[in-house]
Design an enzyme around this catalytic site. Structure first.
Site, PDB file in Angstrom:
ATOM      1  CB  SER A   1       6.387   7.986   3.979  1.00 50.93           C
ATOM      2  OG  SER A   1       6.005   6.941   4.839  1.00 50.93           O
TER       3      SER A   1
ATOM      4  CG  ASP B   1       6.402   3.329   8.330  1.00 49.35           C
ATOM      5  OD1 ASP B   1       5.642   2.660   7.614  1.00 49.35           O
ATOM      6  OD2 ASP B   1       7.585   3.584   8.034  1.00 49.35           O
TER       7      ASP B   1
END
Length: 573
Positions: free
Chosen positions: A104, A288
């Site tokens: 990320s 996520d």
């Protein structure tokens, strides 16, 4: 709220320079006045579904169709293309830690700043002495716009962090929290209270509560839904911390934990009052996390929570008439497949039977000692009363990953739901792009994730390069080491080069030259001279890499360099 007056007066006509195109001359009598072109959109809303790959979207749509009779997600009509997500390559001790599969931090740096970097890097370059890259939010804040970050993850987590902080490692969340103080970002909503009130697990920050510092800068601090709803209409700055770590998963929330849509709505009320416009980022951060755990039912609920926040944003944009919206993901998580075991069907009827996330029962599963305990825990959370002996033993044994019994539980549930996973990490598949307003034409088709940043800057008329140059004149982010005397040392070759100097390595003497100043290093005695005079600098040779303290570089450059130990950066001025 009007930041324009205090921020625009920074250099006469130079402050009018924007990234969106050329200047136009407007005749006024016999003279000509230089004017900047109007930006296509006054406001920009960026939404990031963390870990939200194509399969996550398809699964959530199937759920809506078959369980609720809703044919389309709120996102669906705005699909315009897809983005690549790859990171810069990076190695640590000969092991590849960063490559085609992004994390990320790297992906966020790309779509926030327009630059690729290594996994774990937060808006800094992929170099031994890294440079900071400005995000569209930092450029917008500098131009006088209001700015905001909203997430269901910790507000100090990678995706929000790339928009308003700079560190070599995303794990340095205490530094990220502290950098937010000086970022100028007006609205910060998410979890992560622990990094605002105590030191982190590495002890990088003293036991200091920095919430009073935010209050002193005009932020109203809220920690639950009631306080969020009660924010006065006059509020211009707000810090919302709705969890010590991440905001609770959707199926685990109570009424005092706000949804992403509720946070989005409150943020829009605050930011839209700025007459100069605003830029904000909204993240569905826990899509996520559910993907990492392979918790499919919770993943569906988190994606729906994100889709509801998108609805709030798009309704605002349509009513406002001067707002662009762009949606994407940083990567896909889990390698989700909507089929398994050569069965041409999905057990969608079972997708809504789980009451709470697997995270909520993880400790119970880990503590369970008998098959009866496992059966009871699973039945209570899912209604499944017919676990086989094989399934029970699999859960007791754990799945061999860090998720242990929780991971094995999710493997059992996923098999019954007829969905599969490639693992607990990320994958390299392209992710979708959805857009509304003038920005839609700039992110259409097959693009790289860096195009999101460039389109974002252009659409609101801000200059990423100019803001990056300002940051790079203030900070450097070097690799470093700390010796046994607790002295911070820096790689001479890399840092000398970063300061525009030259470094020559020799078997007996190595030399660093910056401007008119020279440090000679005796490689056998590990001593140094500055311009021919002996100095007491610590010299360290670590497997061929020579290190010196910052005091050496202060004298080489003639600058009063300072080390910010929390953010692990050199302060140039």
């Amino acid at each position: 709220m009007n930041k324009g007056l205090k921020k625009v007066a920074i250099g006469g006509l130079a402050c009018l320079i924007l990234s969106a195109g050329s200047f136009a001359y407007a005749a006024q009598g016999s003279s000509k006045t230089l004017t900047a072109p109007k930006a296509p959109s006054k406001n920009l809303i960026v939404l990031i579904g963390d870990g939200m790959g194509p399969a996550q979207i398809s699964a959530t749509r199937y759920y809506e169709q078959y369980k609720k009779g809703v044919k389309h997600l709120n996102l669906d009509p705005y699909y315009v293309g897809q983005a690549t997500t790859y990171a810069d390559r990076g190695e640590d001790g000969g092991t590849v830690v960063s490559g085609v599969v992004t994390d990320s931090a790297s992906a966020g740096t790309a779509f926030a700043t327009g630059h690729k970097t290594y996994n774990a890097g937060i808006s800094v370059s992929n170099e031994d002495v890294a440079k900071p890259f400005a995000s569209v939010i930092e450029a917008a804040e500098r131009s006088g716009k209001a700015t905001g970050l909203v997430t269901t993850a910790r507000i100090t987590h990678a995706t929000p962090a790339v928009y308003a902080s700079h560190v070599r490692s995303r794990d340095n969340e205490s530094a990220i929290a502290t950098q937010y103080l000086d970022s100028g970002v007006d609205v910060l909503f998410g979890g992560g209270k622990q990094f605002f009130v105590t030191k982190d697990e590495k002890g990088k920050r003293n036991d200091k509560n920095i919430l009073p510092d935010f209050k002193a800068k005009g932020y109203t601090v809220v920690e639950n839904t009631s306080a969020l709803k009660a924010l006065p209409a006059s509020t211009t700055k707000a810090l919302g911390l709705f969890g010590n770590s991440h905001v609770a998963y959707t199926p685990d929330r109570n009424e005092e934990i706000p949804s992403l849509a509720a946070m989005t709505s409150s943020a829009l009320k605050i930011l839209s009052k700025d007459k100069n416009g605003f830029v904000m980022m909204i993240e569905g951060g826990r899509i996520d996390h559910a993907g990492h755990a392979n918790d499919f039912p919770t993943l569906i609920q988190e994606t729906l929570d994100f889709d509801a926040a998108f609805k709030t944003a798009i309704e605002f944009a349509k009513k406002d008439g001067n707002t662009s919206v762009v949606v994407t993901a940083d990567h896909e998580t889990g390698g989700l497949s909507l089929s398994r075991d050569n069965i041409y069907e999905l057990n969608i009827d079972l997708w809504d039977k789980q009451k709470h996330s697997s995270e909520s029962i993880a400790s119970k599963l880990a503590e369970a000692k008998t098959p009866e305990e496992i059966r009871s825990i699973v039945a209570e959370n899912t209604g499944i009363n017919d676990l086989t002996d094989e399934e029970v033993q699999a859960i007791l044994a754990g799945d061999g990953s860090s998720y242990k019994q929780e991971g094995a539980y999710n493997a059992v549930i996923s098999k019954r739901l007829l969905v599969g996973w490639s693992g607990h990490g990320h994958s390299a598949v392209d992710v979708g792009i959805w857009a509304y307003g003038p920005i839609a034409g700039k992110v259409k088709g097959q693009v790289d994730n860096t195009q999101i940043a460039r389109a974002s800057a252009a659409i609101v008329g801000v200059n990423l390069d100019k803001r990056s140059a300002e940051l790079q004149s203030k900070y450097l982010y070097p690799k470093f080491k700390i010796n046994r005397d607790n002295e911070v040392l820096y790689p001479v070759a890399a840092l000398t080069k970063a300061f525009g100097g030259t470094y020559s390595s020799g078997s007996t003497v190595s030399k660093a030259v910056i401007g008119k100043n020279t440090v000679d290093i005796n490689m056998s005695a590990l001593t140094a001279t500055l311009n021919g005079k002996a100095v007491s600098f610590t010299v360290d040779n670590d497997n061929g890499t020579v290190y010196l303290p910052l005091s050496a570089f202060s004298q080489l450059t003639g600058k009063n360099l300072k080390w910010d130990s929390l953010s692990e950066r050199i302060v140039l001025r």
